[in-house]
Write a protein that holds these residues in place. Structure first.
Motif, PDB file in Angstrom:
ATOM      1  N   VAL A 254      34.532  35.179  39.644  1.00 50.88           N
ATOM      2  CA  VAL A 254      35.033  35.904  38.652  1.00 50.88           C
ATOM      3  C   VAL A 254      34.343  35.415  37.464  1.00 50.88           C
ATOM      4  N   ARG A 255      33.606  35.968  36.486  1.00 53.06           N
ATOM      5  CA  ARG A 255      32.950  35.956  35.305  1.00 53.06           C
ATOM      6  C   ARG A 255      33.763  35.558  34.178  1.00 53.06           C
ATOM      7  N   PRO A 256      33.761  34.513  33.745  1.00 49.12           N
ATOM      8  CA  PRO A 256      34.613  34.149  32.363  1.00 49.12           C
ATOM      9  C   PRO A 256      34.301  34.756  31.200  1.00 49.12           C
ATOM     10  N   PHE A 257      32.902  34.967  31.126  1.00 52.24           N
ATOM     11  CA  PHE A 257      32.602  35.631  29.738  1.00 52.24           C
ATOM     12  C   PHE A 257      31.726  36.925  29.986  1.00 52.24           C
ATOM     13  N   LEU A 258      31.743  37.959  28.829  1.00 50.11           N
ATOM     14  CA  LEU A 258      31.074  39.246  29.041  1.00 50.11           C
ATOM     15  C   LEU A 258      29.548  38.701  28.665  1.00 50.11           C
ATOM     16  N   THR A 259      28.633  39.677  29.206  1.00 52.44           N
ATOM     17  CA  THR A 259      27.177  39.371  29.240  1.00 52.44           C
ATOM     18  C   THR A 259      26.532  40.733  28.560  1.00 52.44           C
ATOM     19  N   GLY A 260      25.269  40.640  28.433  1.00 49.35           N
ATOM     20  CA  GLY A 260      24.596  41.752  27.765  1.00 49.35           C
ATOM     21  C   GLY A 260      24.894  43.046  28.820  1.00 49.35           C
ATOM     22  N   ASN A 261      24.707  42.801  30.063  1.00 55.55           N
ATOM     23  CA  ASN A 261      25.053  43.628  31.162  1.00 55.55           C
ATOM     24  C   ASN A 261      26.260  43.725  31.831  1.00 55.55           C
ATOM     25  N   TYR A 262      27.254  43.683  31.019  1.00 57.44           N
ATOM     26  CA  TYR A 262      28.365  43.364  31.561  1.00 57.44           C
ATOM     27  C   TYR A 262      29.040  44.674  32.323  1.00 57.44           C
ATOM     28  N   ASN A 263      30.053  44.603  33.213  1.00 53.35           N
ATOM     29  CA  ASN A 263      30.731  45.676  33.828  1.00 53.35           C
ATOM     30  C   ASN A 263      32.239  45.708  33.872  1.00 53.35           C
ATOM     31  N   LEU A 264      32.502  46.641  33.185  1.00 48.80           N
ATOM     32  CA  LEU A 264      34.174  46.660  32.950  1.00 48.80           C
ATOM     33  C   LEU A 264      34.747  47.775  33.613  1.00 48.80           C
ATOM     34  N   SER A 265      35.480  47.527  34.663  1.00 48.56           N
ATOM     35  CA  SER A 265      36.296  48.547  35.479  1.00 48.56           C
ATOM     36  C   SER A 265      37.371  49.333  34.811  1.00 48.56           C
ATOM     37  N   GLN A 266      37.578  50.644  35.206  1.00 49.98           N
ATOM     38  CA  GLN A 266      38.675  51.475  34.463  1.00 49.98           C
ATOM     39  C   GLN A 266      39.947  50.604  34.674  1.00 49.98           C
ATOM     40  N   GLU A 267      40.184  50.035  35.736  1.00 47.71           N
ATOM     41  CA  GLU A 267      41.547  49.356  36.167  1.00 47.71           C
ATOM     42  C   GLU A 267      41.644  48.091  34.828  1.00 47.71           C
ATOM     43  N   THR A 268      40.396  47.451  34.882  1.00 43.13           N
ATOM     44  CA  THR A 268      40.594  46.278  33.840  1.00 43.13           C
ATOM     45  C   THR A 268      40.666  46.686  32.486  1.00 43.13           C
ATOM     46  N   PHE A 269      40.197  47.880  32.085  1.00 42.89           N
ATOM     47  CA  PHE A 269      40.256  48.272  31.089  1.00 42.89           C
ATOM     48  C   PHE A 269      41.722  48.857  30.472  1.00 42.89           C
ATOM     49  N   ASN A 270      42.168  49.210  31.452  1.00 43.87           N
ATOM     50  CA  ASN A 270      43.763  49.914  31.519  1.00 43.87           C
ATOM     51  C   ASN A 270      44.531  48.557  31.111  1.00 43.87           C
ATOM     52  N   TRP A 271      44.353  47.728  32.035  1.00 40.04           N
ATOM     53  CA  TRP A 271      45.217  46.539  31.598  1.00 40.04           C
ATOM     54  C   TRP A 271      45.074  46.065  30.420  1.00 40.04           C
ATOM     55  N   TRP A 272      43.937  45.901  30.070  1.00 39.99           N
ATOM     56  CA  TRP A 272      43.500  45.086  28.799  1.00 39.99           C
ATOM     57  C   TRP A 272      44.298  46.055  27.638  1.00 39.99           C
ATOM     58  N   ARG A 273      44.030  47.237  27.619  1.00 43.06           N
ATOM     59  CA  ARG A 273      44.654  48.019  26.493  1.00 43.06           C
ATOM     60  C   ARG A 273      46.181  48.128  26.574  1.00 43.06           C
ATOM     61  N   LYS A 274      46.736  47.898  27.595  1.00 37.91           N
ATOM     62  CA  LYS A 274      48.183  47.937  27.394  1.00 37.91           C
ATOM     63  C   LYS A 274      48.719  46.604  26.716  1.00 37.91           C
TER      64      LYS A 274
ATOM     65  N   HIS B 241      36.603  26.599  35.719  1.00 39.06           N
ATOM     66  CA  HIS B 241      35.343  27.332  36.167  1.00 39.06           C
ATOM     67  C   HIS B 241      33.811  26.968  35.545  1.00 39.06           C
ATOM     68  N   LEU B 242      34.278  26.129  34.191  1.00 38.44           N
ATOM     69  CA  LEU B 242      32.986  25.754  33.605  1.00 38.44           C
ATOM     70  C   LEU B 242      32.736  23.961  33.955  1.00 38.44           C
ATOM     71  N   CYS B 243      33.795  23.383  34.263  1.00 41.76           N
ATOM     72  CA  CYS B 243      33.645  21.880  34.570  1.00 41.76           C
ATOM     73  C   CYS B 243      33.625  21.472  35.984  1.00 41.76           C
ATOM     74  N   ASP B 244      33.423  20.137  36.181  1.00 41.70           N
ATOM     75  CA  ASP B 244      33.553  19.572  37.419  1.00 41.70           C
ATOM     76  C   ASP B 244      34.656  18.594  37.464  1.00 41.70           C
ATOM     77  N   GLU B 245      35.061  18.057  36.328  1.00 45.46           N
ATOM     78  CA  GLU B 245      36.156  17.238  35.958  1.00 45.46           C
ATOM     79  C   GLU B 245      37.062  17.767  34.797  1.00 45.46           C
ATOM     80  N   VAL B 246      38.453  18.161  35.129  1.00 49.17           N
ATOM     81  CA  VAL B 246      39.067  18.829  33.658  1.00 49.17           C
ATOM     82  C   VAL B 246      40.330  17.625  33.571  1.00 49.17           C
TER      83      VAL B 246
END
Length: 443
Positions: free
Chosen positions: A193-213, A385-390
């Motif tokens: 799972v990618r934590p952050f958006l990038t310049g070439n991000y991919n947003l599925s319709q399923e995720t967008f529907n979850w987000w907009r709700k 996702h970003l660290c080795d020790e939390v």
């Protein structure tokens, strides 16, 4: 440095406070010693710890730590080390030492915590086949020592496997992504799972529907895509994160805003970590002794935005289209009048959380409980996702059961809103029990 684990064979905790563990880790600082405690028999663990859990000292806390360290070292030398090398003479045969074993060199002239630790590189058997002399490598220095002056403290590795070390995800003693007994962590943690958006991000319709709700967003994907495109014309197309490496141990502190941080004296400990994540309006000025002074990442959304300095990463969680528009305005204007705050000083340090990551936290970690996760809990999972020790500080209620912010008055209590605060807290506790985070619960 990796965390020293203080758990008895039956799974119960042997020590009761983070301060005790930190003091003892300071005594047995060499990495080779960090597993020694776990290898002790339960009765020896009890002997070493029974005198360190009932102290009731007043500040300053460093005196408390020094007393704990002195007691632990005394018990370590008197009770544990003699058992490593029982001198039975001819009454009982024992295995010879072997190349690759890690040993501690006994030196009564050195203070606690400074006895050298080395690796056996060569052995010299006598005419009877018994090894009484060994060559030990300590800090690139070869020593020829009698076995009466050394103790074997680690026998799990006979020969160091450099290829195995290269295969690790990190340079810590133990990595978060390492396998563990059971499936609990594997069923929740999704490494891809990618934590952050990038310049070439991919947003599925399923995720967008979850987000907009989340906040009944009326605008469609075209608005989302066009706004994100404009944002990435200003900020880096790739988020500025430190990539994992077998030669690096990325240590992180996630600092929540709970009132249980008051009188915790965690400040200096928090400032030691490579990255310090603070959430929303979490303050440092005037609270340095309890929460520290460093901030490397500020996690926020528009309603909780704080002014940033030039060295702090801005981690933006956008819950609705208006949040993205707010960020674009904050980035595009020099006066930042639209958001009534100072301009974002360093646009190269802005990162936008991916809606897919927010959905992943809600569904995989919280089993879709509550309307959406809190920024605090999403930051904990982000750190996995970003660290080795939390290391997690300042979550949950205080010792009296009050849910407050550490910078507010006691009567200014709050509820956990649309996110399941108690479920999130229990999940952090479970992560701590599984050894994936260290949870400092404050006072």
């Amino acid at each position: 440095m990796a965390r020293f684990s203080f758990h008895s064979k039956n799974g119960g905790s042997s020590l009761s406070s983070p301060e005790t563990g930190k003091a003892i880790r300071a005594v047995v600082r060499p990495r080779q010693l960090q597993t020694a405690f776990d290898n002790m028999a339960p009765e020896l663990q009890q002997q070493l710890t029974k005198h360190t859990i009932n102290f009731h000292f007043n500040p300053p806390r460093w005196k408390h730590s020094q007393v704990i360290s002195d007691h632990f070292w005394k018990r370590f030398v008197q009770n544990y080390l003699p058992g490593l090398q029982l001198r039975q003479k001819w009454r009982k045969s024992t295995d010879n030492v072997a190349v690759g074993q890690v040993v501690m060199i006994v030196d009564a002239n050195l203070p606690r915590g400074l006895w050298p630790v080395g690796t056996i590189t060569k052995v010299f058997p006598g005419s009877d086949g018994i090894v009484r002399v060994a060559e030990v490598l300590v800090n690139d220095i070869l020593m020829l020592l009698c076995l009466s002056g050394i103790n074997i403290i680690w026998e799990t590795f006979k020969v160091f496997d450099f290829n195995q070390d290269q295969r690790k995800d990190c340079g810590c003693e133990k990595c978060i992504t390492e396998d563990e007994p059971g499936q609990w962590f594997k069923q929740r943690f999704q490494k891809t799972v990618r934590p952050f958006l990038t310049g070439n991000y991919n947003l599925s319709q399923e995720t967008f529907n979850w987000w907009r709700k989340l906040f009944d967003e009326k605008r469609d994907r075209n608005f989302f895509n066009s706004t994100i495109q404009k944002i990435f014309e200003i900020i880096p197309v790739r988020p500025p994160v430190v990539e994992p490496s077998p030669h690096r141990c990325r240590t992180c502190a996630v600092v929540g805003n709970s009132g249980n941080l008051i009188r915790s004296h965690y400040g200096k400990l928090i400032d030691l970590y490579d990255s310090v994540f603070r959430i929303n309006r979490g303050q440092t000025e005037g609270f340095e002794e309890d929460v520290g002074s460093r901030t490397t990442h500020r996690v926020m959304y528009p309603e909780s935005a704080s002014n940033l300095d030039d060295d702090t990463h801005m981690v933006m969680f956008a819950f609705k289209g208006r949040d993205l528009k707010w960020l674009l305005n904050a980035l595009a204007t020099s006066s930042n009048a639209a958001v009534k705050r100072k301009p974002i000083p360093n646009k190269n340090m802005v990162m936008v959380a991916h809606p897919a990551f927010m959905q992943y936290v809600h569904e995989s970690w919280l089993q879709s409980k509550g309307y959406y996760p809190s920024t605090g809990f999403m930051t904990v999972i982000l750190a996995l996702h970003l660290c080795d020790e939390v290391n997690v500080f300042g979550f949950g209620a205080d010792s009296d059961g009050n849910w407050t912010h550490y910078w507010t008055k006691l009567y200014q209590m709050f509820k956990t809103g649309n996110h399941p605060g108690h479920v999130e807290y229990e999940m952090i506790e479970e992560l701590a029990r599984k050894g994936k985070v260290v949870f400092y619960k404050g006072f």
